[in-house]
Motif scaffolding. Structure first.
Motif, mmCIF file in Angstrom:
data_model
loop_
_atom_site.group_PDB
_atom_site.id
_atom_site.type_symbol
_atom_site.label_atom_id
_atom_site.label_comp_id
_atom_site.label_asym_id
_atom_site.label_seq_id
_atom_site.Cartn_x
_atom_site.Cartn_y
_atom_site.Cartn_z
ATOM 1 N N GLN A 34 0.835 -1.207 0.000
ATOM 2 C CA GLN A 34 0.000 0.000 0.000
ATOM 3 C C GLN A 34 0.866 1.252 0.000
ATOM 4 O O GLN A 34 0.555 2.229 -0.681
ATOM 5 C CB GLN A 34 -0.951 0.021 1.196
ATOM 6 N N GLY A 146 -15.959 1.314 7.555
ATOM 7 C CA GLY A 146 -14.888 0.627 6.851
ATOM 8 C C GLY A 146 -15.360 -0.722 6.325
ATOM 9 O O GLY A 146 -16.317 -1.315 6.838
ATOM 10 N N PHE A 147 -14.695 -1.178 5.299
ATOM 11 C CA PHE A 147 -14.979 -2.485 4.714
ATOM 12 C C PHE A 147 -13.708 -3.317 4.723
ATOM 13 O O PHE A 147 -12.622 -2.806 4.495
ATOM 14 C CB PHE A 147 -15.465 -2.338 3.262
ATOM 15 N N ASP A 148 -13.845 -4.605 4.989
ATOM 16 C CA ASP A 148 -12.698 -5.500 4.903
ATOM 17 C C ASP A 148 -12.298 -5.639 3.447
ATOM 18 O O ASP A 148 -13.129 -5.727 2.561
ATOM 19 C CB ASP A 148 -13.048 -6.875 5.485
ATOM 20 N N SER A 149 -11.012 -5.665 3.235
ATOM 21 C CA SER A 149 -10.492 -5.771 1.858
ATOM 22 C C SER A 149 -10.571 -7.179 1.357
ATOM 23 O O SER A 149 -10.446 -8.134 2.038
ATOM 24 C CB SER A 149 -9.049 -5.313 1.795
#
Length: 149
Positions: A34, A146-149
């Motif tokens: 990242q 948030g969302f899990d990747s």
């Protein structure tokens, strides 16, 4: 005197320890992948992410800023979001943070943005002292999902 200039490919080795210091300050962890993606996006003209480096009189990197623009529903003009701002702890109070914000503000005016805005943590009292001098607090509270990747 602090100098501000756009980030360039040759700045990676100077930017990286500052980036890591920024993540440590916010108690955040990002993968090396990242971090590499962030660096490449800053330098890629296809992405609306920009970056600048602050240097001291000796040319040492002492801080950075990243920003991006986006369309807005409340303005015909785009907004400029100052996403990341960091000054090395041993050089805080030298005017580097103010100079980095001024750099983004100047860029945004030239770009034709309606405003520059940013977020910080409520406990970031040192930075907030500067922010209260150069900007207007809006009173808004930040929420996210948030969302899990």
């Amino acid at each position: 005197m602090t100098a501000i200039r756009p980030l360039a490919p040759a700045d990676h080795d100077a930017w990286l320890p500052l980036w890591r210091g920024y993540l440590t300050f916010y108690e955040a962890e990002l993968s090396d992948e990242q971090t590499a993606l962030t660096w490449h996006r800053i330098l890629d003209p296809q992405f609306p992410i920009h970056g600048a480096l602050a240097t001291d009189d000796a040319g040492n990197a002492i801080g950075f800023v990243h920003w991006l623009t986006h369309a807005a529903t409340w303005s015909a003009l785009p907004y400029c979001y100052l996403e990341d701002l960091f000054v090395a702890p041993d050089t805080r109070g030298t005017g580097a943070g103010r100079a980095l914000i001024a750099h983004v503000t100047g860029w945004a005016r030239e770009y034709g943005a309606a405003k520059v805005y940013w977020l910080t943590h409520e406990t970031n009292t040192t930075a907030r002292t500067l922010y209260d001098r150069v900007a207007t607090g809006t009173g808004f509270v930040h929420y996210e999902i948030g969302f899990d990747s």
